[in-house]
Design an enzyme around this catalytic site. Structure first.
Site, PDB file in Angstrom:
ATOM      1  N   ILE A  57       2.065   4.411   1.748  1.00 30.15           N
ATOM      2  CA  ILE A  57       1.209   5.380   2.439  1.00 30.15           C
ATOM      3  C   ILE A  57       0.355   4.602   3.427  1.00 30.15           C
ATOM      4  O   ILE A  57      -0.312   3.636   3.049  1.00 30.15           O
ATOM      5  CB  ILE A  57       0.306   6.139   1.443  1.00 30.15           C
ATOM      6  CG1 ILE A  57       1.163   6.942   0.462  1.00 30.15           C
ATOM      7  CG2 ILE A  57      -0.669   7.035   2.183  1.00 30.15           C
ATOM      8  CD1 ILE A  57       0.370   7.570  -0.668  1.00 30.15           C
ATOM      9  N   GLU A  98      -7.760   2.458  13.212  1.00 26.02           N
ATOM     10  CA  GLU A  98      -7.514   1.398  14.194  1.00 26.02           C
ATOM     11  C   GLU A  98      -6.618   1.911  15.318  1.00 26.02           C
ATOM     12  O   GLU A  98      -6.850   1.617  16.495  1.00 26.02           O
ATOM     13  CB  GLU A  98      -6.885   0.171  13.525  1.00 26.02           C
ATOM     14  CG  GLU A  98      -6.488  -0.926  14.480  1.00 26.02           C
ATOM     15  CD  GLU A  98      -7.639  -1.576  15.236  1.00 26.02           C
ATOM     16  OE1 GLU A  98      -7.374  -2.146  16.318  1.00 26.02           O
ATOM     17  OE2 GLU A  98      -8.795  -1.529  14.767  1.00 26.02           O
ATOM     18  N   HIS A 141       0.842  -1.211   0.000  1.00 24.12           N
ATOM     19  CA  HIS A 141       0.000   0.000   0.000  1.00 24.12           C
ATOM     20  C   HIS A 141       0.866   1.245   0.000  1.00 24.12           C
ATOM     21  O   HIS A 141       1.042   1.870   1.047  1.00 24.12           O
ATOM     22  CB  HIS A 141      -0.917   0.015   1.216  1.00 24.12           C
ATOM     23  CG  HIS A 141      -2.047   0.990   1.092  1.00 24.12           C
ATOM     24  ND1 HIS A 141      -1.957   2.292   1.529  1.00 24.12           N
ATOM     25  CD2 HIS A 141      -3.281   0.847   0.583  1.00 24.12           C
ATOM     26  CE1 HIS A 141      -3.112   2.913   1.306  1.00 24.12           C
ATOM     27  NE2 HIS A 141      -3.931   2.047   0.735  1.00 24.12           N
ATOM     28  N   GLY A 170      -5.794   4.577   5.634  1.00 20.85           N
ATOM     29  CA  GLY A 170      -6.677   5.290   6.547  1.00 20.85           C
ATOM     30  C   GLY A 170      -7.285   4.384   7.591  1.00 20.85           C
ATOM     31  O   GLY A 170      -7.435   4.770   8.760  1.00 20.85           O
ATOM     32  N   VAL A 171      -7.640   3.159   7.201  1.00 21.24           N
ATOM     33  CA  VAL A 171      -8.249   2.242   8.169  1.00 21.24           C
ATOM     34  C   VAL A 171      -7.255   1.878   9.272  1.00 21.24           C
ATOM     35  O   VAL A 171      -7.665   1.632  10.411  1.00 21.24           O
ATOM     36  CB  VAL A 171      -8.826   0.970   7.510  1.00 21.24           C
ATOM     37  CG1 VAL A 171      -9.971   1.320   6.591  1.00 21.24           C
ATOM     38  CG2 VAL A 171      -7.762   0.191   6.773  1.00 21.24           C
TER      39      VAL A 171
END
Length: 179
Positions: free
Chosen positions: A76, A84, A70, A79-80
């Site tokens: 990068i 978390e 990713h 976002g998840v």
């Protein structure tokens, strides 16, 4: 609904001492069940139980589970994964202070999330939460922010809910028995 005025941080960054955390990974593990690649906090930096605020550090390493894929050649932080990390900070604070009266706190949802920058390996992601609402045995609601190098990279509101550990264990045992 994020209640922090635009441009303001939940906690003054000058109050955070990255060299002298108030809790290390072992203290975090006492409160949070996540282990191995799912541990998303490095240290707890600050806590104020009167204001119901807490801050943590996430040292973003080159060997994070998401780095290779990713995105290839341009890692990068997803976002998840940022969400978390914020959920784990909220859970730590809630459990340490027994706010929900629950054996475990789970992710209940997020609202008004805005990603305002990127996080990459080598960054020090500062996470901050301020509890907005606590309903014992029901839910916590917290405003959150993530900051890298003094710039906001993520903000929003999250909900934490009690996890019925015994019921989940029973369900998993039943699944295992039928397979």
């Amino acid at each position: 609904m994020t209640v922090t005025p635009k441009g303001k941080f939940i906690i003054d960054l000058e109050l955070l001492d990255l060299e002298n955390p108030i809790a290390d990974i072992e203290a975090i593990r006492v409160q949070n069940p996540q282990r191995h690649e799912m541990e998303q906090l490095t240290a707890i930096l600050y806590e104020d139980t009167e204001l119901n605020v807490c801050a943590a550090l996430k040292e973003v390493g080159e060997d994070e589970f998401w780095v290779r894929g990713h995105m290839p050649g341009m890692p990068i932080m997803p976002g998840v994964v940022m969400l978390e990390a914020v959920a784990q900070l909220s859970s730590f604070y809630s459990q340490k202070n027994d706010l929900l009266g629950a054996e475990m706190v789970g992710f209940g949802g997020v609202d008004d999330v805005k990603f305002r920058g990127i996080v990459t390996p080598g960054d020090q992601l500062i996470l901050m939460v301020r509890l907005l609402k606590v309903r014992r045995s029901r839910m916590i609601v917290a405003a959150f922010q993530g900051v890298v190098d003094g710039s906001m990279v993520v903000e929003g509101t999250l909900k934490g809910i009690p996890i019925p550990v015994a019921a989940v264990e029973e369900m998993l045992a039943q699944k295992k028995a039928t397979t």
